[in-house]
Design an enzyme around this catalytic site. Structure first.
Site, mmCIF file in Angstrom:
data_model
loop_
_atom_site.group_PDB
_atom_site.id
_atom_site.type_symbol
_atom_site.label_atom_id
_atom_site.label_comp_id
_atom_site.label_asym_id
_atom_site.label_seq_id
_atom_site.Cartn_x
_atom_site.Cartn_y
_atom_site.Cartn_z
ATOM 1 C CD GLU A 58 15.484 -16.183 47.682
ATOM 2 O OE1 GLU A 58 14.722 -15.052 47.705
ATOM 3 O OE2 GLU A 58 13.910 -17.488 48.065
ATOM 4 C CB CYS A 277 10.027 -18.126 47.302
ATOM 5 S SG CYS A 277 8.903 -16.316 46.140
ATOM 6 C CG ASN A 409 9.518 -14.088 51.627
ATOM 7 O OD1 ASN A 409 9.338 -13.160 51.501
ATOM 8 N ND2 ASN A 409 9.008 -14.573 50.294
ATOM 9 C CD GLU A 410 7.185 -11.548 47.581
ATOM 10 O OE1 GLU A 410 7.277 -11.983 46.610
ATOM 11 O OE2 GLU A 410 8.661 -10.451 47.268
HETATM 12 O O1 AHR Z 1 14.170 -11.810 45.421
HETATM 13 C C1 AHR Z 1 13.713 -12.825 44.886
HETATM 14 C C2 AHR Z 1 12.212 -13.119 45.272
HETATM 15 O O2 AHR Z 1 11.493 -11.985 45.034
HETATM 16 C C3 AHR Z 1 11.782 -13.368 46.329
HETATM 17 O O3 AHR Z 1 12.005 -14.590 46.695
HETATM 18 C C4 AHR Z 1 10.623 -13.134 46.712
HETATM 19 O O4 AHR Z 1 10.189 -12.859 47.816
HETATM 20 C C5 AHR Z 1 10.248 -12.130 45.920
HETATM 21 O O5 AHR Z 1 9.540 -12.005 44.934
#
Ligand code: AHR
Length: 680
Positions: A58, A277, A409-410
């Site tokens: 990321e 994120c 995601n999440e």
């Molecule tokens: O790994 C950092 C963040 O943690 C990621 O972007 C997110 O998916 C999680 O909350």
């Protein structure tokens, strides 16, 4: 699962007792009894998937631009949304003066329209702008080659030339800079437009593209790149780019070799991208739309980096050029032999952000199409599909591998469930060959996660993405959680996890706790099919907010393997082909393990001692008499942390022990991870 001295049938039943066990053994305490590990014939061996250990990438902590993406010029396209061109500063020499503005008329490409206009009122000995790169100066190696590219045009009959200079500032205050390399555009080499009676009537010419090879005269870690007019007049400058030739595998638009080599050493079975994120963005302006990250780099849209807004004062200086875009992610997977795992939007943005944006239910075909087009981009026939043609035009006519797509995601609860079910079922219908990875929210063992699992079971989901950023105690209590997961229904992708100390440091203890968890992944690889530690990188030189802990720390010259990286590597390098279930005899509290057969038939046993005291372990696994190789990760204390100054505070040592009478006796240090390879 309980535990008592004596026969232990569960493969690491001891974990439940860990909280009760004294973490700091006193000197007068009796040494814990020797634990015997032997084969457990009551459990069937499992095939270990090649995807079990993966990586999560990321663009957080300046991992991409200014990090693994080897571009040296920050804000190369002048499109960062700042009043003044971010990362550029005036470079007026010998009495030069200029007005410098950001303009949009007749851009190079409409996607990144803004460019730089230097209007030299007087050129002195050079008049223009200087770029310091991302982190207070560019790293340059003497004798190495660098690829320069930029676009320029003369305005209002500009009659002079241009210089692009790579320099190292003098150490002495007021001293002259040392020129490392130079490229000159002579009068007549770039297109020049005519002036009109007023600025409104001026005729702007097309842009001229310049490329050059620069060879640095000497080393520097604080080099700068300047674009300088040598005469009075107006010049437009766009997309100034400088890349080291020596990228990973010497690829153009490539990645930093030293960082990719660290990833290659992890032998990842999957690579998840672009996050996290980042995939979701703050809103529908900033989500990571892969379509805007492919094609010529000059035409890739700049995207706000969602992690910028973690700063207390939002300054918007952290942008994604998407120079590291979906094509490059697929290429990285190909280079490292990993399955790509792109994370796509389920029709809603990050639920941690307020307000979350939810696409109207009747418009979800937008996200279905986005994913279907991605599958075509990766795997389609260039003669039949325009997205596949873009891939071919970028130099990859053959399809990439693409077996997995993450949707969401999440994300959690009804607004997600409603959208996910529409998007996922449409993608599954159109591309049944793709395995969909589904989000179960930001954390396990809570209501949102329970509701997600219930929903995803009903949906017949294939792989559920679980995340846990939890403390050491939680990790040890949960290291056996998958021993009791249902064997039917959706499988698990432990997609983001890391053991968080209160200090958020990359301690030995955090790494050992992760190793305990990973033993659980391996023993239960019929349930856990993939995993990835998160986040991957921390660019320590970079400004602003930094999430810690991270697996790899780096600056412009150095790369640091954390204790956590070393655990990941140990497990990846010793991933067996098939498991060999073991059971314990003796008090195994605080001890975790997994075992399996490697390719050549060797038995690979991993043992984790998550306690403050050393342990004696005997492997009664029928080892032939002779030497057995041992790798042990340990450090001076559970708080040991690798730093640039002390990079091996936590390290892996190789040794050997003698097997005799079918058994191997081992002494484990406190807070350690041991890998024993027993020949057949
Ligand atoms: O790994 C950092 C963040 O943690 C990621 O972007 C997110 O998916 C999680 O909350």
């Amino acid at each position: 699962m309980g535990n008592s001295a004596g026969m232990n049938v569960g493969s690491c039943a001891a974990a439940a007792l860990i909280a009760a066990f004294a973490w700091h053994c006193r000197a007068d305490e009796a040494a814990p009894e020797r634990v015997v590990l032997e084969k457990d014939g009551s459990k069937a061996p499992l095939e270990v998937p090649s995807t079990l250990y993966g990586i999560f990438f990321e663009d957080i902590n300046w991992a991409a631009d200014g990090g693994i993406y080897a571009e040296m010029v920050a804000n190369r396209g002048f499109d960062w949304r700042t009043e003044r061109p971010a990362y550029w500063e005036y470079d007026f020499r010998g009495g030069a003066e200029a007005r410098v503005t950001q303009e949009w008329a007749k851009p190079l490409y409409p996607e990144n329209a803004q460019y730089l206009r230097i209007e030299a009122i007087g050129a002195g000995t050079g008049c223009g702008m200087r770029n310091r790169g991302f982190c207070g100066g560019m790293k340059v190696v003497g004798g190495a080659k660098y690829d320069l590219k930029f676009y320029a045009r003369g305005v209002d009959g500009y009659a002079g030339g241009l210089r692009v200079v790579l320099e190292k500032p003098s150490v002495e205050k007021g001293g002259a800079s040392v020129q490392l390399a130079e490229f000159k555009v002579r009068p007549g080499q770039m297109k020049v437009g005519e002036a009109g009676a007023t600025p409104f009537d001026r005729i702007l010419p097309d842009w001229t593209k310049f490329t050059a090879e620069l060879v640095a005269a000497e080393d520097a870690t604080n080099a700068t790149l300047s674009v300088l007019l040598d005469s009075k007049g107006i010049v437009d400058v766009e997309f100034v780019s400088l890349f080291p030739r020596d990228t990973y595998r010497h690829e153009p638009n490539g990645l930093r070799a030293d960082l990719v080599e660290k990833l290659a050493a992890l032998r990842p079975g999957i690579i998840r991208f672009p996050g996290g994120c980042i995939a979701e963005g703050d809103d529908f302006m900033s989500w990571y739309d892969w379509k805007r990250s492919v094609g010529p780099v000059e035409r890739r849209y700049l995207n706000e980096n969602r992690w910028d807004s973690e700063r207390s004062a939002r300054r918007l200086v952290y942008w994604q050029t998407q120079g590291l875009g979906y094509f490059e992610y697929f290429r990285l997977c190909e280079d490292l032999g990993a399955e790509p795992l792109p994370i796509c939007l389920a029709g809603l943005t990050c639920q941690y952000r307020r307000p979350t944006h939810f696409a109207p239910m009747e418009s979800l075909d937008y996200f279905v199409t986005n994913i279907v087009d991605l599958i075509e981009f990766a795997t389609g026939d260039p003669s039949k599909n325009p997205w596949a043609k873009i891939r071919a035009d970028m130099g990859h006519p053959a399809p990439f591998r693409l077996k997995y797509v993450g949707i969401g995601n999440e994300n959690w609860d009804q607004p997600f469930f409603d959208r996910y079910s529409v998007v996922a079922s449409a993608v599954a219908r159109l591309h049944p060959e793709i395995t969909i990875v589904s989000s179960s929210g930001p954390n396990v063992d809570e209501g949102r996660w329970e509701r997600a699992w219930k929903f995803l079971r009903e949906q017949n989901a294939e792989l559920v993405d679980e995340h846990y950023y939890r403390d050491p105690d939680w990790f040890l209590r949960n290291a056996c959680r998958y021993d009791s997961y249902p064997r039917t229904g959706p499988k698990v992708y432990a997609g983001e996890y890391a053991c968080h100390e209160r200090s958020r440091a990359n301690t030995l203890r955090s790494a050992v706790c992760e190793a305990a968890m990973m033993c659980g992944f391996e023993r239960n690889c019929d349930v856990v099919r993939m995993s990835s530690y998160a986040p991957l990188f921390n660019n320590v030189d970079a400004p602003g907010y930094h999430w810690t802990p991270d697996m790899i720390w780096f600056d412009k010259s150095r790369v640091l393997e954390t204790a956590n990286y070393r655990v990941q590597r140990l497990f990846a390098e010793n991933r067996p082909e098939r498991t060999c279930p073991l059971r314990s005899v003796g008090d195994a509290s605080g001890l975790f393990w997994s075992a399996g057969e490697a390719k050549g038939g060797e038995l690979v046993v991993k043992i984790v001692n998550a306690r403050e005291a050393g342990r004696e372990v005997e492997l009664r696994l029928g080892a032939p008499d002779g030497e057995v190789s041992v790798l042990e990760l340990s450090g001076e204390s559970h708080e040991s942390v690798n730093t640039f100054e002390e990079p091996d505070a936590v390290c892996v040592r190789a040794s050997s022990v003698r097997a005799s009478g079918g058994s191997v006796s081992l002494g484990l240090r406190p807070w350690s991870v041991m890998v024993v390879r027993i020949p057949r």
